[in-house]
Scaffold this motif. Structure first.
Motif, PDB file in Angstrom:
ATOM      1  N   GLN A 338       0.808  -1.179   0.001  1.00  0.00           N
ATOM      2  CA  GLN A 338      -0.166  -0.028  -0.122  1.00  0.00           C
ATOM      3  C   GLN A 338       0.661   1.224  -0.002  1.00  0.00           C
ATOM      4  O   GLN A 338       0.495   2.271  -0.870  1.00  0.00           O
ATOM      5  CB  GLN A 338      -0.892  -0.079   0.891  1.00  0.00           C
ATOM      6  N   ASN A 339       2.043   1.124   0.809  1.00  0.00           N
ATOM      7  CA  ASN A 339       2.887   2.418   0.759  1.00  0.00           C
ATOM      8  C   ASN A 339       3.665   2.517  -0.720  1.00  0.00           C
ATOM      9  O   ASN A 339       3.639   3.629  -1.116  1.00  0.00           O
ATOM     10  CB  ASN A 339       3.940   1.980   1.790  1.00  0.00           C
ATOM     11  N   PHE A 344      -1.319   4.448   0.895  1.00  0.00           N
ATOM     12  CA  PHE A 344      -1.248   4.598   2.318  1.00  0.00           C
ATOM     13  C   PHE A 344       0.210   5.610   2.622  1.00  0.00           C
ATOM     14  O   PHE A 344       1.148   5.379   2.232  1.00  0.00           O
ATOM     15  CB  PHE A 344      -0.848   3.173   3.256  1.00  0.00           C
TER      16      PHE A 344
END
Length: 344
Positions: A338-339, A344
């Motif tokens: 996600q990062n 995120f």
């Protein structure tokens, strides 16, 4: 089912049906536990109080295998593929990464711990795809025994409960509270393995931050996208099992290799998608989905009836350790992906 088969099996099927009814009701009262887990426990306990069980065995075995496959087929009627594909695109790289991670971790840990390969496969697949449904689809393909299925379901249930309790707090600690509900929805939908726990974690997040059903809708959609991974995984495992049987000089036919119930699952999904496209409300397919859940409860009852609870407890240490490793690995990979994708 032929009349002769029905005559042989009906007593065992009826027993599983009778036990499954109250288990389903209790599953609705305690959704975090779920009817399937309650049914396994009930079966493992009640089997010690059923005298002269031999005449029931054929029906119990039929329920554990065939009814389980029927449950997977009916699961397809809850899949609107167009919605899943449309809204699941951004989560697809995360889903693929977590599935690969879980299977690799399961393989390595099982080798190091000298674990049974079928149990480790079920735990790896169940942890990475969709919990009990994935175990239900995979078990017939790899020819897993009732005890192996019960072991995998027990481990997955344990980490389901932990995830539902821990993940909302963990999400706040990690900083998801500063983002919209979609981010935590993707996190819950990819890192939690069973629908009940995904729903519980996402609904808790919505309540914590007054997001309506934003997080829940996203999490469930991501979870449905993960469910589609049942198709390639079962096909791969089917051909791997066939190859292994061939090396053992066992006769292998195409019919025995190919999991045709998965093909019917795909057809059911396509029927649902086409009908919805032409204006049929998805709610009309809900009875099929509910029947699928009930069939899973029936099958888990049968598996419980054929399971030695003492042996299950004695051999539970390694499977729990494996489940823990898969759970932690999936969680870490989900956050990292996600990062990387800027979600995120």
């Amino acid at each position: 089912m032929s009349m002769s088969s029905l005559k042989t099996n009906y007593k065992g099927i009826l027993l599983c049906l009778i036990i499954a009814l109250p288990c389903t009701y209790l599953g609705h009262l305690f959704p975090l536990i779920g009817g399937a887990v309650i049914a396994i426990i009930a079966g493992m306990i009640l089997t010690h109080f059923i005298p002269h069980k031999d005449h029931l065995s054929p029906g119990i075995t039929f329920t554990a295998k065939k009814i389980l496959q029927y449950a997977v087929i009916l699961l397809g009627f809850g899949m609107n593929l167009s919605v899943v594909i449309k809204t699941g695109k951004e989560s697809l790289p995360i889903i693929i990464s977590t599935i690969c991670t879980s299977l690799i971790v399961a393989y390595i840990v099982a080798k190091l711990a000298k674990m049974d390969s079928k149990t480790s496969t079920l735990i790896g697949v169940g942890s990475s795809i969709c919990g009990g449904s994935a175990v239900a689809a995979t078990a017939p393909v790899i020819e897993a025994s009732g005890e192996e299925v019960a072991q995998a379901i027990s481990v997955i249930f344990f980490f389901n409960v932990l995830a539902a309790i821990i993940f909302p707090t963990l999400g706040t600690f990690l900083g998801f509270s500063h983002l919209n509900g979609d981010a935590f929805g993707i996190f819950a939908g990819t890192a939690v393995n069973d629908t009940s726990s995904v729903t519980a974690a996402a609904a808790t997040w919505d309540n914590m931050y007054n997001l309506g059903t934003q997080t829940l809708d996203k999490a469930v959609t991501v979870k449905l996208t993960r469910t589609l991974a049942i198709i390639p995984i079962t096909l791969i495992l089917a051909f791997y099992t066939a190859k292994k049987n061939h090396h053992r000089e066992r006769t292998v036919s195409m019919k025995s290799v190919f999991p045709f119930f998965i093909l019917l699952f795909v057809i059911a999904s396509i029927i649902t998608t086409v009908c919805v496209h032409f204006g049929v409300d998805i709610k009309y397919f809900k009875p099929f989905k509910e029947l699928s859940k009930f069939f899973i409860v029936m099958a888990m009852t049968a598996i419980g009836l054929n399971t030695d609870i003492v042996k299950l407890v004695k051999t539970g240490g390694k499977p729990i350790a494996l489940g823990f490793c898969c759970w932690i690995a999936i969680t870490i990979v989900t956050i990292l992906m996600q990062n990387m994708l800027g979600l995120f």
